[in-house]
Scaffold this active site. Structure first.
Site, PDB file in Angstrom:
ATOM      1  N   GLY A   1       2.803   2.370  10.755  1.00  0.00           N
ATOM      2  CA  GLY A   1       3.754   3.471  10.603  1.00  0.00           C
ATOM      3  C   GLY A   1       4.454   3.871  11.894  1.00  0.00           C
TER       4      GLY A   1
ATOM      5  N   ASN B   1       0.877  -1.175   0.000  1.00  0.00           N
ATOM      6  CA  ASN B   1       0.000   0.000   0.000  1.00  0.00           C
ATOM      7  C   ASN B   1       0.909   1.218   0.000  1.00  0.00           C
ATOM      8  OD1 ASN B   1      -1.789   2.048   0.446  1.00  0.00           O
ATOM      9  ND2 ASN B   1      -2.373   1.414   2.517  1.00  0.00           N
ATOM     10  N   TRP B   2       1.044   1.818  -1.177  1.00  0.00           N
ATOM     11  CA  TRP B   2       1.979   2.954  -1.291  1.00  0.00           C
ATOM     12  C   TRP B   2       1.452   4.207  -0.598  1.00  0.00           C
ATOM     13  CZ3 TRP B   2       3.299   2.566  -7.270  1.00  0.00           C
ATOM     14  CH2 TRP B   2       4.028   1.384  -7.495  1.00  0.00           C
ATOM     15  N   LYS B   3       0.152   4.205  -0.274  1.00  0.00           N
ATOM     16  CA  LYS B   3      -0.478   5.400   0.310  1.00  0.00           C
ATOM     17  C   LYS B   3      -0.207   6.596  -0.617  1.00  0.00           C
ATOM     18  CE  LYS B   3      -0.163   3.212   4.773  1.00  0.00           C
ATOM     19  NZ  LYS B   3      -0.073   3.320   6.230  1.00  0.00           N
TER      20      LYS B   3
ATOM     21  N   SER C   1       3.740  -2.082  10.337  1.00  0.00           N
ATOM     22  CA  SER C   1       5.193  -2.154  10.526  1.00  0.00           C
ATOM     23  C   SER C   1       5.765  -3.538  10.207  1.00  0.00           C
ATOM     24  CB  SER C   1       5.576  -1.708  11.944  1.00  0.00           C
ATOM     25  OG  SER C   1       5.155  -0.365  12.173  1.00  0.00           O
TER      26      SER C   1
ATOM     27  N   HIS D   1      -9.385   1.223   4.848  1.00  0.00           N
ATOM     28  CA  HIS D   1      -8.113   1.418   5.556  1.00  0.00           C
ATOM     29  C   HIS D   1      -8.350   2.354   6.744  1.00  0.00           C
ATOM     30  CE1 HIS D   1      -4.028   2.579   6.508  1.00  0.00           C
ATOM     31  NE2 HIS D   1      -3.656   1.475   5.891  1.00  0.00           N
TER      32      HIS D   1
ATOM     33  N   GLU E   1      -6.773   4.756   7.826  1.00  0.00           N
ATOM     34  CA  GLU E   1      -6.563   6.183   7.545  1.00  0.00           C
ATOM     35  C   GLU E   1      -7.803   6.792   6.900  1.00  0.00           C
ATOM     36  OE1 GLU E   1      -2.869   5.555   5.469  1.00  0.00           O
ATOM     37  OE2 GLU E   1      -1.949   4.996   7.376  1.00  0.00           O
TER      38      GLU E   1
ATOM     39  N   GLU F   1      -5.134  -4.866  10.582  1.00  0.00           N
ATOM     40  CA  GLU F   1      -4.121  -3.834  10.778  1.00  0.00           C
ATOM     41  C   GLU F   1      -4.402  -3.105  12.096  1.00  0.00           C
ATOM     42  OE1 GLU F   1      -2.203  -2.599   6.788  1.00  0.00           O
ATOM     43  OE2 GLU F   1      -3.920  -1.315   7.109  1.00  0.00           O
TER      44      GLU F   1
HETATM   45  P1  13P Z   1       3.234   0.387   7.662  1.00  0.00           P
HETATM   46  O1  13P Z   1       3.737  -0.894   7.046  1.00  0.00           O
HETATM   47  O2  13P Z   1       3.953   1.601   7.161  1.00  0.00           O
HETATM   48  O3  13P Z   1       3.139   0.302   9.134  1.00  0.00           O
HETATM   49  O4  13P Z   1       1.714   0.579   7.124  1.00  0.00           O
HETATM   50  C1  13P Z   1       0.836  -0.471   7.188  1.00  0.00           C
HETATM   51  C2  13P Z   1      -0.380  -0.113   6.438  1.00  0.00           C
HETATM   52  O5  13P Z   1      -1.124   0.788   6.821  1.00  0.00           O
HETATM   53  C3  13P Z   1      -0.651  -0.825   5.188  1.00  0.00           C
HETATM   54  O6  13P Z   1      -1.936  -0.568   4.725  1.00  0.00           O
END
Ligand code: 13P
Length: 250
Positions: free
Chosen positions: A173, A9-11, A212, A95, A97, A167
């Protein structure tokens, strides 16, 4: 036997140049990944470029969100049909976020999942508790509520070709990974909840861990019986790290 899956997931990261380097790096290392499915979920504007660069390779691609509407006066939205038009195989829905910053409710996320699936996309349904919820001891309650919204809307069969990503919000993150035991406990709970409705669907649904995940912690996490791969944020932006996780899943 469930096929392992690793999705990046590149966000909201990347540029045309950085994505070119990233995808070339991933493609170069795919020779050692012959069993796990590998997916990259890119920002919308880069999807045509990702499609062009990955066509004919084993790496699949997806989006990070979609609209519940089919078409029309919805400024700024992207439909499931548009994603299919670009050969997208997958789309992330719900997600944390998006739940946190865009107010997405369990019901809306369930609808997004349904719309994606109806269009032939494989939705990745994200669930997970915040730190506060974990400390209150309501992790299972939260995850059950997020999952049940979909099961109530579409029936458990909606999970037949789907993917769930657990998640924990506190692990995203932050560099704080759930321990393999903590993650397995919630994954087993999720599979058990699906199994209570339909054992075959539960056996087939892939449940990814996200938060993470890195090449050094991936092997132990993925070796757990109910962890079928990962949804990777930060580490999916570096070819060597992403490939390290893909090899662990393989
Ligand atoms: P990280 O791997 O940066 O913790 O993010 C996980 C995530 O939100 C994947 O969708």
């Amino acid at each position: 036997m469930r096929q392992p899956l690793v999705a990046g997931n590149w966000k909201m990261n990347g540029s045309r140049e950085s994505i070119k380097v990233l995808l070339d790096g991933i493609k170069d290392g795919m020779g050692e990944v012959n069993r796990a499915a590998v997916v990259v979920c890119a920002p919308y504007v880069y999807l045509p470029g990702v499609q062009a660069r990955l066509e004919g390779t084993a790496v699949e691609w997806g989006a990070q969100d979609l609209s519940i509407e089919a078409s029309g006066a919805y400024t700024g939205e992207i439909s499931a049909a548009m994603l299919r038009d670009f050969g997208c195989g997958y789309v992330i829905v719900g997600h944390s976020e998006r739940r946190a910053y865009h107010g997405e409710s369990d019901a809306l996320v369930a609808k997004k999942y349904a719309v994606a699936r109806a269009a032939g996309l494989i939705p990745i349904l994200c669930v997970g508790e915040t730190l506060d919820e974990r400390e209150q001891g309501i992790t299972e309650e939260v995850v059950a509520r997020q999952l049940d919204a979909l099961i109530e809307l579409e029936g458990v069969a909606a999970l037949t070709d789907g993917v769930i990503a657990y998640e924990p919000v506190w692990a995203i993150g932050t560099g704080k990974t759930a321990s393999p035991e903590q993650a397995q406990e919630v994954h087993a709970f999720i599979r058990g909840r699906v199994a209570a409705k339909d054992a075959d669907v539960a056996e087939g649904v892939r449940i990814l861990y996200g938060g993470s995940m890195k090449p050094d912690n991936a092997p132990e996490l993925i070796s757990k019986p109910d962890i079928d791969g990962g949804l990777i944020g930060g580490a999916s932006l570096k070819p060597e790290d992403f490939l390290g996780i893909c090899k662990a899943a393989n």
